[in-house]
Enzyme design. Structure first.
Site, PDB file in Angstrom:
ATOM      1  N   TRP A   1       0.849  -1.187   0.000  1.00 48.50           N
ATOM      2  CA  TRP A   1       0.000   0.000   0.000  1.00 48.50           C
ATOM      3  C   TRP A   1       0.893   1.248   0.000  1.00 48.50           C
ATOM      4  O   TRP A   1       1.887   1.301   0.720  1.00 48.50           O
ATOM      5  CB  TRP A   1      -0.899   0.005   1.257  1.00 48.50           C
TER       6      TRP A   1
ATOM      7  N   ASP B   1     -15.753  11.530  -3.494  1.00 49.05           N
ATOM      8  CA  ASP B   1     -15.200  10.268  -2.977  1.00 49.05           C
ATOM      9  C   ASP B   1     -16.010   9.786  -1.777  1.00 49.05           C
ATOM     10  O   ASP B   1     -17.171  10.165  -1.577  1.00 49.05           O
ATOM     11  CB  ASP B   1     -13.705  10.474  -2.656  1.00 49.05           C
ATOM     12  N   ASP B   2     -15.416   8.980  -0.960  1.00 48.72           N
ATOM     13  CA  ASP B   2     -16.033   8.335   0.200  1.00 48.72           C
ATOM     14  C   ASP B   2     -16.700   9.354   1.135  1.00 48.72           C
ATOM     15  O   ASP B   2     -16.258  10.489   1.238  1.00 48.72           O
ATOM     16  CB  ASP B   2     -14.898   7.604   0.961  1.00 48.72           C
TER      17      ASP B   2
ATOM     18  N   ARG C   1     -10.696  -2.968   7.518  1.00 52.41           N
ATOM     19  CA  ARG C   1     -10.545  -1.513   7.683  1.00 52.41           C
ATOM     20  C   ARG C   1     -11.565  -0.960   8.688  1.00 52.41           C
ATOM     21  O   ARG C   1     -12.734  -1.352   8.691  1.00 52.41           O
ATOM     22  CB  ARG C   1     -10.757  -0.861   6.323  1.00 52.41           C
TER      23      ARG C   1
ATOM     24  N   LYS D   1     -15.970   5.666  -9.301  1.00 53.37           N
ATOM     25  CA  LYS D   1     -14.717   5.142  -8.733  1.00 53.37           C
ATOM     26  C   LYS D   1     -15.117   3.922  -7.919  1.00 53.37           C
ATOM     27  O   LYS D   1     -15.805   4.048  -6.903  1.00 53.37           O
ATOM     28  CB  LYS D   1     -14.053   6.210  -7.859  1.00 53.37           C
ATOM     29  N   TRP D   2     -14.693   2.754  -8.366  1.00 50.81           N
ATOM     30  CA  TRP D   2     -15.085   1.471  -7.748  1.00 50.81           C
ATOM     31  C   TRP D   2     -13.910   1.009  -6.893  1.00 50.81           C
ATOM     32  O   TRP D   2     -12.867   0.647  -7.421  1.00 50.81           O
ATOM     33  CB  TRP D   2     -15.401   0.473  -8.856  1.00 50.81           C
ATOM     34  N   ASP D   3     -14.108   1.015  -5.590  1.00 50.39           N
ATOM     35  CA  ASP D   3     -13.011   0.720  -4.667  1.00 50.39           C
ATOM     36  C   ASP D   3     -13.171  -0.672  -4.058  1.00 50.39           C
ATOM     37  O   ASP D   3     -14.249  -1.280  -4.112  1.00 50.39           O
ATOM     38  CB  ASP D   3     -13.020   1.786  -3.550  1.00 50.39           C
TER      39      ASP D   3
ATOM     40  N   ASN E   1     -11.337  -2.263  -0.501  1.00 50.12           N
ATOM     41  CA  ASN E   1     -10.299  -1.948   0.485  1.00 50.12           C
ATOM     42  C   ASN E   1     -10.032  -3.035   1.506  1.00 50.12           C
ATOM     43  O   ASN E   1      -9.626  -2.753   2.627  1.00 50.12           O
ATOM     44  CB  ASN E   1     -10.685  -0.651   1.212  1.00 50.12           C
TER      45      ASN E   1
ATOM     46  N   CYS F   1     -10.151   1.043  -8.329  1.00 46.12           N
ATOM     47  CA  CYS F   1      -9.297   1.434  -7.211  1.00 46.12           C
ATOM     48  C   CYS F   1      -9.389   0.307  -6.208  1.00 46.12           C
ATOM     49  O   CYS F   1     -10.431  -0.323  -6.067  1.00 46.12           O
ATOM     50  CB  CYS F   1      -9.810   2.732  -6.603  1.00 46.12           C
TER      51      CYS F   1
ATOM     52  N   ASP G   1      -2.470   5.274  -3.416  1.00 46.03           N
ATOM     53  CA  ASP G   1      -2.926   6.322  -2.501  1.00 46.03           C
ATOM     54  C   ASP G   1      -1.797   7.303  -2.196  1.00 46.03           C
ATOM     55  O   ASP G   1      -2.033   8.362  -1.622  1.00 46.03           O
ATOM     56  CB  ASP G   1      -3.420   5.704  -1.181  1.00 46.03           C
TER      57      ASP G   1
HETATM   58  C1  GLA Z   1      -9.153   3.946  -0.592  1.00 42.32           C
HETATM   59  C2  GLA Z   1      -8.817   4.636  -1.893  1.00 42.32           C
HETATM   60  C3  GLA Z   1      -8.742   6.119  -1.695  1.00 42.32           C
HETATM   61  C4  GLA Z   1     -10.054   6.635  -1.146  1.00 42.32           C
HETATM   62  C5  GLA Z   1     -10.410   5.882   0.125  1.00 42.32           C
HETATM   63  C6  GLA Z   1     -11.793   6.246   0.592  1.00 42.32           C
HETATM   64  O1  GLA Z   1      -8.118   4.057   0.315  1.00 42.32           O
HETATM   65  O2  GLA Z   1      -7.617   4.150  -2.408  1.00 42.32           O
HETATM   66  O3  GLA Z   1      -8.428   6.779  -2.901  1.00 42.32           O
HETATM   67  O4  GLA Z   1     -11.065   6.478  -2.111  1.00 42.32           O
HETATM   68  O5  GLA Z   1     -10.347   4.483  -0.055  1.00 42.32           O
HETATM   69  O6  GLA Z   1     -12.117   5.624   1.770  1.00 42.32           O
END
Ligand code: GLA
Length: 730
Positions: free
Chosen positions: A176, A343-344, A423, A459-461, A463, A509, A531
């Site tokens: 990361w 974003d989030d 997370r 933006k499809w994440d 994590n 992502c 990131d």
């Molecule tokens: C991940 C993504 C970031 C952001 C966060 C949001 O870490 O890589 O770019 O979108 O999530 O929680």
């Protein structure tokens, strides 16, 4: 008597020649030996051969290794496939049954069906050779025509011998915030394994792509190179086995660890594509092949320019609200950007998403933060003359969420055990192998797009890794299908989304660059490289990532200083010059920028629009590596017609009395004259050669001297220095 021997020798030679299967692209080819009733052999992979040389291949000495070795008969080597047959027999012997070659969609398709000598068990080894780019994809289709199930214990996509010599491997490693780090090492005897077992994100640490430099220490613009990319979104394993033979044997496929696969009667198991390229123009030459193929055949919308965007994450993190979003939209519109991505932090009703410990799965807008919903934001974007995009993390939930309260059976977890939390101490992975979960994930996108058809970008994440082995959906005897079914589910959902929403831009992502992989990109337009947006570390990460992925797919954003990950302070000019070598965007709170900084970005965005086609569709030539300790790095993109190019130069260290190498350019037309224009200029005086023209020959043989520092007012001086030069043929 003498005459008869001669005739039979001629007959044998022609039969042998007939049995050569040639898999060809414009400049490369793979030669196989596929005699019916014998094992399928791979003889050669490299530059395109003449008929006469193919006929002489075996006499000259050829690889002669099994194209798809099966386990259990001659067991000492590595195998591509392992099968436990219904009666417990663990050996498989595959012999050529039929061979067919055809042309489909502009590609040459070769299918060689192998049959087990005892069981009704078949493997079709397939090759797709593109006719306008030097790329050959291989995969297999494994078929059980027996009455009872068999168990597959290994199921590679392909196998290639690489002649032992001074062979070096280049591959990407990372973690990361440090993705895509280049590692180069000489291949020795023994076994090298590159693998991933994350379950969900497969490019964070090691990558499933490699390059082999065949002529000693890797060079960017010279030497023979074989490149390979496994196109799969899930766990993978690449092995390079070097034993007591003349060949390094390269194997690649889905990682079989804890993934034994029960192949039912009549079922076909298709392995993911393994793409090979060959170039005699060094590593950059192999990269150009990957990029051309990727843009044309793999990447979603690889032929369309990408918009310049502002993403809200590093600017406001979870602090989403209407005035804040509106202000960011106004600011990116002012600077010339074309898209804003929220974003989030925008969702959650019962459990509002205030930080990263709740609400995934509850994709309802948080009305406390956004009283007028997404629709209002989309309208505002319209008013600002830009498009609107939104972040989701659809494969996940949190233990604190309405979704988990309603559907605890949808998460991945082992029976009898508590789930491993990710997370925020609460995150959980949904079981995408479950069709109900697939419907749910599809509906997240479908609802957003139906309610707000003007959403332009998602933006499809993702994590979190799959941290506990256990599917609440799969039957007890198929728990080992967990990883494979997860990625089949992922593919099904992505197919449905693309069928209904072919035009929306989607970014892959996964905690940064966790999904930079050709198995993902057919549904996605780009990926978030990392990131970590620190310009200096990005030079290293983007350098490595560019080995296999084109600039058009590499999201690269200008962010604030001190950098939020490494806390380094770099100049804005430097940050711009690095971001401009990929798909340019911003990831910053514009409100915190001075007017001078906003104007510099505005100018840079305008200039990027001019060079965007060259960066996004051009051919890469990497010139000086940041990994080589020269205290600088340089690369360039050249338009296919060679009438335009963009040259990047970044200083990576500053020492007094340092003498950096003069960089020779590459890829230009030696006979053309190129006018030099500096972009993003901050210096008080132009470069000495500003506006002058030089021949491509001169630029490639001598290059231009780049001043070590910028000529700016004393209080503006710092230790960062970079240049972007635009070359246009006169
Ligand atoms: C991940 C993504 C970031 C952001 C966060 C949001 O870490 O890589 O770019 O979108 O999530 O929680």
């Amino acid at each position: 008597m003498k005459r008869m021997i001669l005739i039979s020798a001629l007959l044998c030679a022609s039969l042998a020649a007939m049995a050569h299967v040639r898999v060809t692209t414009p400049e490369t080819e793979m030669v196989l030996k596929a005699d019916a009733g014998s094992e399928l052999k791979v003889l050669y992979y490299g530059a395109r051969l003449s008929d006469a040389d193919v006929a002489g291949l075996e006499a000259a000495g050829a690889a002669w290794v099994d194209a798809y070795p099966a386990y259990g008969f001659h067991c000492a080597g590595e195998a591509s496939i392992g099968v436990t047959h219904a009666d417990g027999n663990m050996s498989t012997v595959l012999k050529v049954d039929t061979v067919s070659q055809s042309h489909e969609d502009g590609a040459q398709i070769t299918r060689i069906r192998l049959k087990d000598t005892v069981y009704p068990f078949y493997v079709t080894v397939c090759y797709k050779a593109y006719q306008d780019v030097d790329m050959i994809e291989t995969w297999t289709e494994i078929e059980n025509l027996g009455k009872k199930a068999v168990t597959l214990t290994r199921f590679d996509s392909g196998h290639l011998p690489v002649r032992v010599g001074d062979v070096w491997i280049s591959h990407l490693h990372g973690t990361w915030a440090a993705e895509g780090r280049l590692t180069q090492e000489q291949l020795e005897r023994g076994m090298m394994v590159i693998k991933n077992k994350d379950g969900a994100r497969n490019a964070h640490t090691d990558h499933s792509e490699v390059m082999f430099s065949l002529d000693g220490k890797p060079q960017e613009n010279a030497g023979r190179v074989i490149g390979a990319a496994l196109c799969y979104s899930g766990n993978y394993e690449l092995r390079i086995d070097t034993r007591d033979t003349d060949y390094h044997e390269f194997f690649a496929g889905i990682n079989p660890d804890n993934s034994a696969y029960i192949l039912e009667s009549k079922e076909v198991f298709k392995t993911p594509e393994l793409a090979f390229t060959y170039s005699d123009e060094g590593l950059s030459g192999a990269s150009r092949n990957f990029h051309r193929w990727g843009r044309k055949y793999k990447l979603a919308h690889g032929d369309k320019e990408r918009k310049i965007l502002l993403n809200s994450w590093e600017g406001v993190y979870f602090d989403i609200n209407e005035p804040g979003m509106d202000q960011m939209m106004a600011d990116i519109a002012y600077m010339g950007g074309e898209l804003f991505v929220m974003d989030d932090g925008w969702f959650g009703e019962k459990y509002p998403r205030l930080t990263d410990n709740s609400s995934l799965g509850d994709w309802k807008v948080d009305r406390n933060k956004l009283p007028n919903g997404i629709g209002w934001l989309v309208e505002q974007a319209d008013k600002h003359g830009i498009r609107f995009g939104i972040w989701i993390e659809p494969e996940m939930t949190n233990s604190v969420s309405e979704l988990y309260e309603e559907h605890p059976e949808w998460i991945i977890k082992a029976p009898e055990r508590e789930p491993v939390l990710g997370r925020g101490g609460t995150q959980l992975v949904l079981d995408l192998g479950n069709p109900e979960v697939q419907d749910f994930v599809f509906k997240i996108v479908d609802d957003l797009m139906t309610e707000n058809p003007k959403i332009d970008y998602i933006k499809w994440d993702a994590n979190m890794p799959i941290s506990n082995h256990g599917s609440q959906y799969l039957p007890k005897n198929k728990q080992s299908h967990l990883y494979i079914e997860y990625h089949r589910g992922f593919a099904k959902v992505c197919d449905r989304i693309r069928a209904k929403y072919p035009d929306v831009t989607i970014q892959a992502c996964a905690s940064g660059g966790g999904r930079a992989n050709w198995g993902v990109l057919p549904w996605f337009d780009e990926f978030w490289v990392s990131d970590n947006t620190d310009a200096l570390q990005r030079i290293h990460m983007q350098w490595g990532t560019s080995y296999f992925f084109p600039a058009i797919a590499m999201a690269s954003h200008i962010s604030a200083t001190p950098n939020h990950t490494v806390f380094r302070t770099t100049s804005l000019k430097y940050r711009i010059d690095v971001a401009m070598s990929g798909r340019l965007g911003m990831e910053i709170q514009p409100r915190n920028m001075t007017q001078e900084e906003r104007d510099l970005c505005r100018k840079a965005i305008a200039e990027y629009k001019e060079i965007r086609p060259v960066v996004q569709f051009g051919d890469i030539y990497r010139l000086v590596s940041p990994y080589d300790g020269h205290n600088m790095a340089s690369l360039m993109y050249v338009a296919p017609e060679k009438n335009q190019a963009v040259f990047y130069w970044w200083k990576t260290e500053t020492f007094y009395d340092d003498h950096l190498p003069r960089v020779r350019m590459a890829g230009l037309d030696p006979d053309k004259m190129y006018k030099v224009t500096e972009l993003n200029r901050i210096d008080n005086v132009p470069l000495k050669y500003e506006g002058m023209s030089f021949s491509g020959k001169f630029l490639m043989e001598n290059g231009l001297e780049i001043p070590l520092k910028h000529i700016v007012d004393y209080h503006k001086q710092d230790d960062w220095s970079s240049r972007v030069l635009y070359l246009s043929a006169q």
